[in-house]
Design an enzyme around this catalytic site. Structure first.
Site, PDB file in Angstrom:
ATOM      1  N   LYS A   1      -3.328  58.110  19.808  1.00 55.14           N
ATOM      2  CA  LYS A   1      -4.203  58.133  20.978  1.00 55.14           C
ATOM      3  C   LYS A   1      -3.450  58.821  22.117  1.00 55.14           C
ATOM      4  O   LYS A   1      -2.363  58.379  22.494  1.00 55.14           O
ATOM      5  CB  LYS A   1      -4.576  56.693  21.343  1.00 55.14           C
ATOM      6  CG  LYS A   1      -5.601  56.549  22.450  1.00 55.14           C
ATOM      7  CD  LYS A   1      -6.137  55.114  22.454  1.00 55.14           C
ATOM      8  CE  LYS A   1      -7.008  54.807  23.637  1.00 55.14           C
ATOM      9  NZ  LYS A   1      -7.640  53.467  23.506  1.00 55.14           N
TER      10      LYS A   1
ATOM     11  N   ASP B   1     -12.987  40.993  25.521  1.00 58.83           N
ATOM     12  CA  ASP B   1     -13.865  42.165  25.475  1.00 58.83           C
ATOM     13  C   ASP B   1     -14.327  42.412  24.040  1.00 58.83           C
ATOM     14  O   ASP B   1     -14.336  43.539  23.560  1.00 58.83           O
ATOM     15  CB  ASP B   1     -13.104  43.375  26.040  1.00 58.83           C
ATOM     16  CG  ASP B   1     -14.035  44.512  26.446  1.00 58.83           C
ATOM     17  OD1 ASP B   1     -15.253  44.264  26.609  1.00 58.83           O
ATOM     18  OD2 ASP B   1     -13.554  45.646  26.583  1.00 58.83           O
TER      19      ASP B   1
ATOM     20  N   LYS C   1     -12.518  57.320  27.191  1.00 58.82           N
ATOM     21  CA  LYS C   1     -12.618  57.611  28.627  1.00 58.82           C
ATOM     22  C   LYS C   1     -11.401  58.384  29.115  1.00 58.82           C
ATOM     23  O   LYS C   1     -11.520  59.232  29.967  1.00 58.82           O
ATOM     24  CB  LYS C   1     -12.700  56.283  29.403  1.00 58.82           C
ATOM     25  CG  LYS C   1     -14.126  55.878  29.743  1.00 58.82           C
ATOM     26  CD  LYS C   1     -14.205  54.817  30.817  1.00 58.82           C
ATOM     27  CE  LYS C   1     -13.803  53.422  30.452  1.00 58.82           C
ATOM     28  NZ  LYS C   1     -14.207  52.696  29.330  1.00 58.82           N
ATOM     29  N   PHE C   2     -10.215  58.067  28.562  1.00 59.50           N
ATOM     30  CA  PHE C   2      -8.984  58.610  29.139  1.00 59.50           C
ATOM     31  C   PHE C   2      -8.226  59.555  28.223  1.00 59.50           C
ATOM     32  O   PHE C   2      -7.115  59.934  28.530  1.00 59.50           O
ATOM     33  CB  PHE C   2      -8.070  57.468  29.572  1.00 59.50           C
ATOM     34  CG  PHE C   2      -8.715  56.596  30.588  1.00 59.50           C
ATOM     35  CD1 PHE C   2      -8.898  57.055  31.881  1.00 59.50           C
ATOM     36  CD2 PHE C   2      -9.177  55.339  30.253  1.00 59.50           C
ATOM     37  CE1 PHE C   2      -9.511  56.271  32.828  1.00 59.50           C
ATOM     38  CE2 PHE C   2      -9.795  54.537  31.200  1.00 59.50           C
ATOM     39  CZ  PHE C   2      -9.972  55.007  32.489  1.00 59.50           C
ATOM     40  N   GLY C   3      -8.798  59.903  27.105  1.00 58.46           N
ATOM     41  CA  GLY C   3      -8.067  60.816  26.242  1.00 58.46           C
ATOM     42  C   GLY C   3      -8.703  60.919  24.877  1.00 58.46           C
ATOM     43  O   GLY C   3      -9.845  60.503  24.688  1.00 58.46           O
TER      44      GLY C   3
END
Ligand code: ATP
Ligand code: MG
Length: 274
Positions: A40, A134, A21-23
Site C-alpha cells: 500500500k 469500523d 483515499k490516500f494512495g
C-alpha cells in the site's frame, strides 16, 4: 517476511489492486523470498492532516501486532522522501462488499460462516484490548481459501484511550457512538449485528436517504425485518440480541458462537467455499 528494514528495491511491482483515499495498492513480490504480498503506497503530501497521520500510526502499531487467520497481516512498513509503504498480506479474492453486491445477499450458511469467523477475530482483538470500531463490508477482504480478513485498523483503538471524532457513513455505528458517549468493545458487537443483517438482506438495517434519518433510526434502534428475502427466525433472533441499545446487554461474542443459528449454519471448517 521476517522483521527487517525494507526498501522499494526489495520488491518487484506487479498489477495495481486498487485505489484508496490516500494512495494505491499493488501486488508485489519480495525478491529474496518470492513472497507475494500487497504494497500500500501512501503519498506523504496527502497525509498532511494530523488526524490522518494519527490514524495511519494506529493502523500500523495495532495491525502489525495482531496474528489471526481472519485478520489481514501487516508485515511491516518503510518510507522514502515522498511516500509511506505498508507491506500487507495479499487477499486474493478481493473485497467482501463487492461479493455482497454481486450476490445481492448471502445464504444463511454463508452469512453464518462469515459471522462466526469475524466473531472469532474480534474475540482475539478484544482479548488484546483492541477495539476495531469500523467493522463493515468495505473493510473486509477475502483470502485465497475464501476466508475473511479484517483490514483497515485506521479507526481502531486500544481500549482506555478512545477518541471520538467521526466522519463518513453512520450506518454501522451504535447509538453510544453516534450520541458520543463512552463506548467499549461492545461497539464491535453492534457493527457485527448490522453486518449480519446486511449479509442476509443486502442492505444495512438503518439505511435511509438522509443522514439524519439513519441517525434517528440508530438511536431508536428502529429495527425492521422485511418479508423478502426470507430469513429464518433464529437469524432474526441473533440480530435482535446484537442490536441492543444498552451496550452491556448485547450478546457477548463467545455466546454468539454458541447461538443456535451459528451452530446450525456455520461451516465447521470456518471457511465458506460456495
Ligand atoms: P480507505 O483509504 O478509505 O481505507 P480503501 O480501503 O478502499 O480506502 P485501501 O485500503 O488503500 O483503500 O485499498 C484500496 C483497494 O485495494 C481496496 O479497496 C482493495 O480492493 C485493494 N486492496 C487493498 N489491500 C489489499 C490486500 N491486502 N489484498 C488485496 N487487495 C487489496
Ligand atoms: Mg480501507
Amino acid at each position: 517476511m521476517e522483521q527487517r528494514r525494507w526498501t522499494l528495491n526489495d520488491f518487484d511491482i506487479g498489477k495495481p489492486l486498487g485505489k484508496g483515499k490516500f494512495g494505491q495498492v499493488y501486488l508485489v513480490r519480495e525478491k529474496s523470498s518470492n513472497h507475494i504480498v500487497a504494497l500500500k503506497v501512501l503519498f506523504k503530501s496527502q497525509l498532511q492532516h494530523s488526524e490522518v497521520v494519527h490514524q495511519l500510526r494506529r493502523e500500523v502499531e495495532i495491525q502489525s501486532h495482531l496474528r489471526h487467520p481472519n485478520i489481514l497481516r501487516l508485515y511491516g512498513y518503510f518510507y522514502d522522501q515522498k511516500r509511506v509503504y505498508l507491506i500487507l498480506e495479499y487477499a486474493l479474492k478481493g473485497e467482501l462488499y463487492k461479493e455482497l453486491q454481486k450476490c445481492k445477499y448471502f445464504s444463511e450458511r454463508r452469512a453464518a460462516t462469515y459471522l462466526a469467523s469475524l466473531a472469532r477475530a474480534l474475540i482475539y482483538c478484544h482479548g488484546k484490548h483492541v477495539i476495531h470500531r469500523d467493522i463493515k463490508p468495505e473493510n473486509i477482504l477475502i483470502g485465497a481459501q475464501g476466508e475473511l480478513k479484517i483490514a483497515d485498523f485506521g479507526w481502531s483503538v486500544h481500549a482506555f484511550n478512545r477518541r471520538r471524532t467521526m466522519c463518513g457513513t453512520l450506518d454501522y455505528l451504535p447509538p453510544e457512538m453516534v450520541e458520543n458517549v463512552e463506548h467499549d468493545a461492545s461497539v464491535d458487537i453492534w457493527s457485527l449485528g448490522v453486518m449480519c443483517y446486511e449479509f442476509l438482506y443486502g442492505v444495512p438495517p438503518f439505511d435511509a436517504k438522509e443522514h439524519s434519518e439513519t441517525y434517528r433510526k440508530i438511536v431508536r434502534v428502529d429495527l425492521k425485518f422485511p418479508p423478502k428475502p426470507i430469513v429464518s427466525s433464529t437469524a432474526k433472533d441473533l440480530i435482535r440480541q446484537m442490536l441492543v441499545k444498552d451496550s452491556s446487554q448485547r450478546l457477548p461474542l463467545h455466546k454468539l458462537l454458541e447461538h443456535p443459528w451459528i451452530v446450525q449454519n456455520a461451516e465447521p471448517s470456518g471457511v465458506y467455499r460456495g
